[in-house]
Design a protein around this motif. Structure first.
Motif, PDB file in Angstrom:
ATOM      1  N   LEU A  95      -3.368   4.242  -0.963  1.00 18.94           N
ATOM      2  CA  LEU A  95      -4.256   4.157   0.142  1.00 18.94           C
ATOM      3  C   LEU A  95      -4.308   5.717   0.760  1.00 18.94           C
ATOM      4  N   SER A  96      -5.617   5.995   0.830  1.00 14.00           N
ATOM      5  CA  SER A  96      -5.641   7.726   1.155  1.00 14.00           C
ATOM      6  C   SER A  96      -6.563   7.636   2.317  1.00 14.00           C
ATOM      7  N   VAL A  97      -6.427   8.974   3.097  1.00 15.22           N
ATOM      8  CA  VAL A  97      -7.082   8.824   4.457  1.00 15.22           C
ATOM      9  C   VAL A  97      -7.992  10.439   4.322  1.00 15.22           C
ATOM     10  N   ASP A  98      -9.192  10.166   4.382  1.00 15.46           N
ATOM     11  CA  ASP A  98      -9.990  11.293   4.305  1.00 15.46           C
ATOM     12  C   ASP A  98     -10.363  11.770   5.759  1.00 15.46           C
ATOM     13  N   GLU A  99      -9.649  12.839   6.383  1.00 18.37           N
ATOM     14  CA  GLU A  99      -9.765  13.156   7.777  1.00 18.37           C
ATOM     15  C   GLU A  99     -11.180  13.993   8.033  1.00 18.37           C
ATOM     16  N   GLY A 100     -12.048  14.431   7.003  1.00 20.80           N
ATOM     17  CA  GLY A 100     -13.102  15.055   6.915  1.00 20.80           C
ATOM     18  C   GLY A 100     -12.715  16.594   7.692  1.00 20.80           C
ATOM     19  N   ILE A 101     -11.947  17.322   6.921  1.00 20.30           N
ATOM     20  CA  ILE A 101     -11.636  18.595   7.320  1.00 20.30           C
ATOM     21  C   ILE A 101     -12.123  19.378   5.946  1.00 20.30           C
ATOM     22  N   THR A 102     -13.250  19.995   6.442  1.00 23.52           N
ATOM     23  CA  THR A 102     -13.727  20.885   5.170  1.00 23.52           C
ATOM     24  C   THR A 102     -12.844  21.972   4.445  1.00 23.52           C
ATOM     25  N   GLY A 103     -12.609  21.712   3.089  1.00 22.98           N
ATOM     26  CA  GLY A 103     -11.711  22.537   2.318  1.00 22.98           C
ATOM     27  C   GLY A 103     -10.349  22.136   2.401  1.00 22.98           C
ATOM     28  N   TYR A 104      -9.902  21.046   3.346  1.00 27.95           N
ATOM     29  CA  TYR A 104      -8.468  20.870   3.402  1.00 27.95           C
ATOM     30  C   TYR A 104      -8.181  19.624   2.570  1.00 27.95           C
ATOM     31  N   ARG A 105      -8.881  18.424   2.709  1.00 26.91           N
ATOM     32  CA  ARG A 105      -8.523  17.264   1.908  1.00 26.91           C
ATOM     33  C   ARG A 105      -8.957  17.165   0.554  1.00 26.91           C
ATOM     34  N   ASP A 106     -10.077  18.037   0.320  1.00 30.33           N
ATOM     35  CA  ASP A 106     -10.693  18.048  -1.236  1.00 30.33           C
ATOM     36  C   ASP A 106      -9.759  17.933  -2.312  1.00 30.33           C
ATOM     37  N   ASP A 107      -9.059  18.978  -2.430  1.00 29.24           N
ATOM     38  CA  ASP A 107      -8.145  19.185  -3.304  1.00 29.24           C
ATOM     39  C   ASP A 107      -7.039  18.093  -3.563  1.00 29.24           C
ATOM     40  N   SER A 108      -6.511  17.720  -2.348  1.00 25.07           N
ATOM     41  CA  SER A 108      -5.452  16.647  -2.588  1.00 25.07           C
ATOM     42  C   SER A 108      -6.230  15.305  -2.981  1.00 25.07           C
ATOM     43  N   LEU A 109      -7.274  15.120  -2.347  1.00 24.29           N
ATOM     44  CA  LEU A 109      -8.109  13.752  -2.841  1.00 24.29           C
ATOM     45  C   LEU A 109      -8.153  13.717  -4.456  1.00 24.29           C
ATOM     46  N   GLU A 110      -8.337  14.867  -4.854  1.00 25.32           N
ATOM     47  CA  GLU A 110      -8.636  15.099  -6.403  1.00 25.32           C
ATOM     48  C   GLU A 110      -7.385  14.579  -7.034  1.00 25.32           C
ATOM     49  N   THR A 111      -6.223  15.285  -6.412  1.00 21.36           N
ATOM     50  CA  THR A 111      -4.921  14.723  -6.974  1.00 21.36           C
ATOM     51  C   THR A 111      -4.551  13.232  -6.843  1.00 21.36           C
ATOM     52  N   VAL A 112      -4.974  12.705  -5.778  1.00 21.07           N
ATOM     53  CA  VAL A 112      -4.764  11.275  -5.595  1.00 21.07           C
ATOM     54  C   VAL A 112      -5.808  10.401  -6.648  1.00 21.07           C
ATOM     55  N   LYS A 113      -7.042  10.912  -6.927  1.00 21.96           N
ATOM     56  CA  LYS A 113      -7.649  10.235  -7.949  1.00 21.96           C
ATOM     57  C   LYS A 113      -7.036  10.364  -9.487  1.00 21.96           C
ATOM     58  N   ARG A 114      -6.436  11.611  -9.594  1.00 24.08           N
ATOM     59  CA  ARG A 114      -5.959  11.918 -10.831  1.00 24.08           C
ATOM     60  C   ARG A 114      -4.666  10.747 -10.994  1.00 24.08           C
TER      61      ARG A 114
ATOM     62  N   GLY B 174       0.719  -1.175   0.027  1.00 25.31           N
ATOM     63  CA  GLY B 174       0.203  -0.122   0.126  1.00 25.31           C
ATOM     64  C   GLY B 174       0.923   1.167   0.145  1.00 25.31           C
ATOM     65  N   ILE B 175       0.565   2.116  -0.813  1.00 28.11           N
ATOM     66  CA  ILE B 175       1.243   3.480  -0.782  1.00 28.11           C
ATOM     67  C   ILE B 175       0.609   4.585  -0.122  1.00 28.11           C
ATOM     68  N   ALA B 176       0.880   5.114   1.011  1.00 25.26           N
ATOM     69  CA  ALA B 176       0.082   6.151   1.537  1.00 25.26           C
ATOM     70  C   ALA B 176      -0.044   7.328   0.614  1.00 25.26           C
ATOM     71  N   ALA B 177      -1.065   7.692   0.056  1.00 25.45           N
ATOM     72  CA  ALA B 177      -1.115   8.785  -0.742  1.00 25.45           C
ATOM     73  C   ALA B 177      -2.091   9.913  -0.202  1.00 25.45           C
ATOM     74  N   SER B 178      -1.308  11.104  -0.164  1.00 25.60           N
ATOM     75  CA  SER B 178      -2.019  12.170   0.503  1.00 25.60           C
ATOM     76  C   SER B 178      -2.432  13.191  -0.699  1.00 25.60           C
ATOM     77  N   GLY B 179      -1.764  12.823  -1.912  1.00 24.40           N
ATOM     78  CA  GLY B 179      -1.861  14.134  -3.024  1.00 24.40           C
ATOM     79  C   GLY B 179      -0.834  15.006  -3.126  1.00 24.40           C
ATOM     80  N   GLY B 180      -0.077  14.802  -1.951  1.00 21.67           N
ATOM     81  CA  GLY B 180       0.850  16.124  -1.898  1.00 21.67           C
ATOM     82  C   GLY B 180       2.160  15.514  -2.890  1.00 21.67           C
ATOM     83  N   LYS B 181       3.419  16.465  -2.772  1.00 18.95           N
ATOM     84  CA  LYS B 181       4.439  15.908  -3.693  1.00 18.95           C
ATOM     85  C   LYS B 181       5.211  14.571  -3.226  1.00 18.95           C
ATOM     86  N   ASP B 182       5.430  14.692  -2.088  1.00 17.25           N
ATOM     87  CA  ASP B 182       6.106  13.469  -1.373  1.00 17.25           C
ATOM     88  C   ASP B 182       5.554  12.066  -2.002  1.00 17.25           C
ATOM     89  N   SER B 183       4.356  12.024  -1.626  1.00 16.88           N
ATOM     90  CA  SER B 183       3.520  10.563  -1.721  1.00 16.88           C
ATOM     91  C   SER B 183       3.267  10.414  -3.345  1.00 16.88           C
TER      92      SER B 183
END
Length: 167
Positions: free
Chosen positions: A87-106, A55-64
């Motif tokens: 493998l991604s984690v959605d912490e449920g922080i409004t406006g925080y994880r939305d963009d990065s989860l889009e990156t993960v999906k890309r 499993g690759i922990a994927a945040s959507g940031g540059k490192d992952s």
């Protein structure tokens, strides 16, 4: 001032100087050197066995994102025989994880790897937003870091992965 040539291929113009080695490298030679160092580390430390699910922990940031790219590339180049998944984690922080989860999906589409998103909501029955409402902003990053690590571990169990890579 003359442009510095790549000390590896001696053809292209160097774009960076590596502090580690002092070598001036072009983009292509730097990528190759980076990939080879990661490969050497994997092989020398015997990090993986053929047939393992990783499993690759994927945040959507540059490192992952770089980690996902390099793991897929090296797995194919050197036939590690690993089954890779994101493998991604959605912490449920409004406006925080939305963009990065889009990156993960890309990334998932680009690297053609399966993706599992685990949410605090599904794992714990609450979101980070709900926690902050209860306890305020003080120490919320500390809480969240601990919860995220556990969420990755639980996600790994759900996916039946042998190992998790983090970047």
């Amino acid at each position: 001032k003359m442009p510095v040539l790549c000390s590896s291929c001696v053809e292209k113009r160097a774009v960076l100087k590596r502090p580690k080695t002092g070598h001036s490298l072009c983009k292509e030679c730097f990528f190759w050197a980076f990939e080879e160092e990661v490969h050497q580390t994997i092989v020398e430390a015997k990090l993986f066995k053929h047939g393992e699910i990783v499993g690759i922990a994927a945040s959507g940031g540059k490192d992952s994102t770089v980690l996902a790219h390099v793991m897929k590339l090296l797995n194919e180049r050197y036939n590690y025989g690993l089954e890779l998944m994101l493998l991604s984690v959605d912490e449920g922080i409004t406006g925080y994880r939305d963009d990065s989860l889009e990156t993960v999906k890309r990334n998932q589409q680009q690297y053609e790897l399966p993706l599992k998103i685990v949410s605090y909501e599904e794992l714990y029955g609450w979101t980070m937003d709900a926690i902050v409402k209860q306890v305020g902003l003080k120490n919320n990053c500390t809480f969240c870091g601990v919860f995220r690590r556990q969420a990755l571990d639980r996600g790994a169990i759900m996916l039946k992965v042998d190992k998790i890579c983090t970047g």
